[in-house]
Design a protein around this motif. Sequence first.
Motif, mmCIF file in Angstrom:
data_model
loop_
_atom_site.group_PDB
_atom_site.id
_atom_site.type_symbol
_atom_site.label_atom_id
_atom_site.label_comp_id
_atom_site.label_asym_id
_atom_site.label_seq_id
_atom_site.Cartn_x
_atom_site.Cartn_y
_atom_site.Cartn_z
ATOM 1 N N ARG B 8 0.861 -1.182 0.000
ATOM 2 C CA ARG B 8 0.000 0.000 0.000
ATOM 3 C C ARG B 8 0.900 1.234 0.000
ATOM 4 O O ARG B 8 1.964 1.229 0.626
ATOM 5 C CB ARG B 8 -0.889 0.024 1.248
ATOM 6 N N TYR B 9 0.449 2.275 -0.705
ATOM 7 C CA TYR B 9 1.218 3.521 -0.731
ATOM 8 C C TYR B 9 0.621 4.463 0.306
ATOM 9 O O TYR B 9 -0.488 4.965 0.137
ATOM 10 C CB TYR B 9 1.167 4.134 -2.127
ATOM 11 N N GLU B 10 1.324 4.668 1.390
ATOM 12 C CA GLU B 10 0.771 5.430 2.518
ATOM 13 C C GLU B 10 1.586 6.697 2.751
ATOM 14 O O GLU B 10 2.811 6.658 2.842
ATOM 15 C CB GLU B 10 0.767 4.550 3.767
ATOM 16 N N ALA B 293 -6.938 12.645 -5.532
ATOM 17 C CA ALA B 293 -5.942 11.566 -5.496
ATOM 18 C C ALA B 293 -5.311 11.484 -4.108
ATOM 19 O O ALA B 293 -5.166 10.397 -3.531
ATOM 20 C CB ALA B 293 -4.867 11.807 -6.555
ATOM 21 N N VAL B 294 -4.953 12.626 -3.557
ATOM 22 C CA VAL B 294 -4.355 12.662 -2.217
ATOM 23 C C VAL B 294 -5.371 12.170 -1.184
ATOM 24 O O VAL B 294 -5.050 11.356 -0.302
ATOM 25 C CB VAL B 294 -3.891 14.099 -1.886
ATOM 26 N N LEU B 297 -5.623 8.333 -1.266
ATOM 27 C CA LEU B 297 -4.510 7.635 -0.607
ATOM 28 C C LEU B 297 -4.675 7.694 0.913
ATOM 29 O O LEU B 297 -4.476 6.698 1.616
ATOM 30 C CB LEU B 297 -3.175 8.267 -1.021
ATOM 31 N N CYS B 298 -5.059 8.868 1.413
ATOM 32 C CA CYS B 298 -5.245 9.025 2.865
ATOM 33 C C CYS B 298 -6.422 8.179 3.350
ATOM 34 O O CYS B 298 -6.355 7.561 4.420
ATOM 35 C CB CYS B 298 -5.506 10.487 3.218
ATOM 36 N N MET B 331 -7.116 8.175 -15.031
ATOM 37 C CA MET B 331 -5.901 7.592 -14.460
ATOM 38 C C MET B 331 -5.493 8.306 -13.174
ATOM 39 O O MET B 331 -4.919 7.684 -12.279
ATOM 40 C CB MET B 331 -4.757 7.699 -15.454
ATOM 41 N N MET B 332 -5.773 9.608 -13.101
ATOM 42 C CA MET B 332 -5.426 10.360 -11.895
ATOM 43 C C MET B 332 -6.168 9.812 -10.677
ATOM 44 O O MET B 332 -5.704 9.938 -9.548
ATOM 45 C CB MET B 332 -5.742 11.846 -12.118
ATOM 46 N N TRP B 335 -4.953 5.264 -10.553
ATOM 47 C CA TRP B 335 -3.653 4.885 -9.961
ATOM 48 C C TRP B 335 -3.723 4.873 -8.433
ATOM 49 O O TRP B 335 -3.407 3.851 -7.819
ATOM 50 C CB TRP B 335 -2.516 5.793 -10.474
ATOM 51 N N PRO B 336 -4.163 5.960 -7.787
ATOM 52 C CA PRO B 336 -4.266 5.884 -6.320
ATOM 53 C C PRO B 336 -5.295 4.865 -5.842
ATOM 54 O O PRO B 336 -5.155 4.323 -4.746
ATOM 55 C CB PRO B 336 -4.634 7.314 -5.898
ATOM 56 N N LEU B 339 -3.153 1.893 -5.741
ATOM 57 C CA LEU B 339 -2.077 2.072 -4.746
ATOM 58 C C LEU B 339 -2.626 1.961 -3.329
ATOM 59 O O LEU B 339 -1.925 1.519 -2.408
ATOM 60 C CB LEU B 339 -1.418 3.444 -4.920
#
Lengths: 478, 478
Positions: B8-10, B293-294, B297-298, B331-332, B335-336, B339
Amino acid sequence: MLTNTLPRYEILDEAALQELERGWRRIVSDLGIEFLHDDALAYLRDAGQQVDGQLVRFDPDWILEQAAKAPPEFTLQARNPERTVQIGGDNMVFSAVYGCPFVREGLERRTATYADFKNLVRLAQAFPELDSPGGTICEPDDVPLDSRHLDMVYALLTLSDKPFMGSVTSAENAKDSIAMAEMVFGADSIEETPAMISLINVNSPLRYDDRMLGALIEYAKRNQATIVTPFLLMGAMSPVSVPATLAQQVAEALAGVALVQTIRPGAPVVFGSFLSNTDMQSGSPSFGTPESAVGLLCTGQIARHYNLPFRSGGALTSSQVVDAQAGYESMMTMWPTFLAGTNFVMHAAGWLESALVSCYEKFVTDVELLRMLYHVFEPLQINEETLAYSAHQEVGQGGHFLGAVHTLERFRDCFYRPLVSSTENYERWSRNGGNDTAARASGIWHKTLAEYEEPAMEDDLKSELKAYVDRRRTELGD
Amino acid sequence: MLTNTLPRYEILDEAALQELERGWRRIVSDLGIEFLHDDALAYLRDAGQQVDGQLVRFDPDWILEQAAKAPPEFTLQARNPERTVQIGGDNMVFSAVYGCPFVREGLERRTATYADFKNLVRLAQAFPELDSPGGTICEPDDVPLDSRHLDMVYALLTLSDKPFMGSVTSAENAKDSIAMAEMVFGADSIEETPAMISLINVNSPLRYDDRMLGALIEYAKRNQATIVTPFLLMGAMSPVSVPATLAQQVAEALAGVALVQTIRPGAPVVFGSFLSNTDMQSGSPSFGTPESAVGLLCTGQIARHYNLPFRSGGALTSSQVVDAQAGYESMMTMWPTFLAGTNFVMHAAGWLESALVSCYEKFVTDVELLRMLYHVFEPLQINEETLAYSAHQEVGQGGHFLGAVHTLERFRDCFYRPLVSSTENYERWSRNGGNDTAARASGIWHKTLAEYEEPAMEDDLKSELKAYVDRRRTELGD
């Protein structure tokens, strides 16, 4: 330049890295790499590597000892000191598309001209998201082949004050690039801090050709940065396997890095990656692919493993036009470009049609991607101020934040503002012409060119550069 | 369903998570949340929360105690057991676009019809990359409003054998959805393993409306899964700040999760996120933005923090047509989405124009994105076999891998094969009509619909469902 302090996205575990290590070591030691240049062979022979004709078999440990002499981070100076950049570490530097024989402007696809070259350099200068115009932003077909590099370097030095990439088509052309940079920066200055970063492609598989080696040697001698890049389209220049291609990439890139360090220990050099795959149905190269995204993420991790700055990424696509495919394929490469913290990004704007075409409209949409991703990779500040509790208190339940004091104080810059993307409602968008992204991008680059201002340069210096170009062109017989 | 075993992208550190914790706690305890439904208020009052009219102030610790009763992972059964999915953990489940009043087909944009609804369900059934057609894949305007939910559930149950989303427009409509699912699965079966996952939007900020609460209560009572989703366009329903919006999102989502657990401890419920921002120039909603996107992820990190499955993502865009913007904005968000390891992804195919439009061609390009990203998020196997040293030995220096034995043995499936993307060279592409991605996508969905096969269902069952629809339509006065 973006300083990307967000985490790197790494997908290889220690066992995978060790397998790759085993993979590249036997390639360089057992199979060896060809170097089609006598001086390069002499450097390697003198350093104790096993040279057999043009084939060099390496001691992998010697390669790593040499690679360890390369700086993990270095400064690349620009004519305008404010545009000087750092290559390596958390820094990401973006340059424009490179090497395309054609341009696309709206519905027209044509052979690239020197006028296109200059226009594209102007665009790269104008958009702050690009740190460098790069080098061969297109291949200008209407100026003589043998002296074309002089025209290109002249345009790069005069129309932009950002760092640039020198000619790599021969040792002589590299010397010309260095001579012209010396006029602008001073010989001592570029000796101390490189003013050029130039692209040395490997003639993969496992071969460096004479022209690229000639240029590599000249740049290394003069402490100018090079990007040693295995040119890998899986299925053509490497096996149809990402791991095999990564092993080959390490073998080829580190061998070149070691050569640079043998010529001049400490010279700046970048671990380059240009890794995609062939479409096995058509035999055509294919860009913006899942395999290239995976390869990119791995490459970042591998380059950091060897403590070297690395190059990869770009807004790559195989699409023939600026359409949905061009948009999603570019993102398919740009997201991992940022996730991997790529230090030097070529082809960050303008790439179309598998790099056959430098496209004006694509240049603009790619700048939009850069702007958006810059924004994503800005660390989020979470604190009492950004929690904005007062806004919640003001608006309460079922209300609307548009008129809140907190909003009114911040509405101008609270969110990313698009360059070319549209959020217009359908009726308004239709009234305004119903233009798609490519059509809107056309308006933007025209306006940007119209507003472009050439960065100042002393008349004497400009004349000196021009005189050098003219003199050398005559010497070269063009 | 993808089992995403990549990392995971954290991007949040412990301090940031603690600030957010502080943020949502004071929102639920000091400001409180409105619940416009008497039964919901009664449940919360009986559980000891402070109810003042329709406003509920919560003990945040009580909320967390309730949320801890929700299953971190659960099974969602499909009519075809092979299509049953797991929600939570490393699993990612993808459903189609939801809620659009219009459709776009080629150059035509029109009000959605029931024929469109059925066609889009058929497409969702046909593409294996979609695990579910979702629910309101478009809003069919040509069937009566009060009984429309019956037509939709009938189509979802008969034209697809994948899991589906029930009606949420009222308690009665939820009951109809449950009744029809009982005919297909059996009452005991759905009681044990949910057969529906339904979208409960919060009427943000800080308010749950009566219709959604009515549906939430019915589904929770019958152990059917719900996705409790704060509906947050920053600048409208939340402050112009990602951290403030994240705190609000936790407050609203966890309050709803707690209500579900109060009604029926252990009932499956998903932490939902629908978080983007307003374009502050136009006042329009904006999708595929850096802020979203941010936020995504959060959100993933936060949901894992509370050990809840979460919903987010999709191929979101504000673009009016299937152009470059539609490609890069989708895609914006996608991708997340990957992720973050999003467990349930709504709007994964077909979304256009800020969800006003379900688009046939976009459906196809979005399936391409899913296919590509599935491929990226497949773990790389690095071992002696994939290092393919024999291929290097065979080809050596300066050769070509196209004819290598290693290549010939693998060329059919060694790389991702695109669905709609083109790598054709310019001449061939031009000869073939010079079609852009949207035009090629049109051909693909037409072919997919033509080849669609309706999944088998016993005639008796189908008649029973039809009779229920007819009877209820009469009762509802349509």
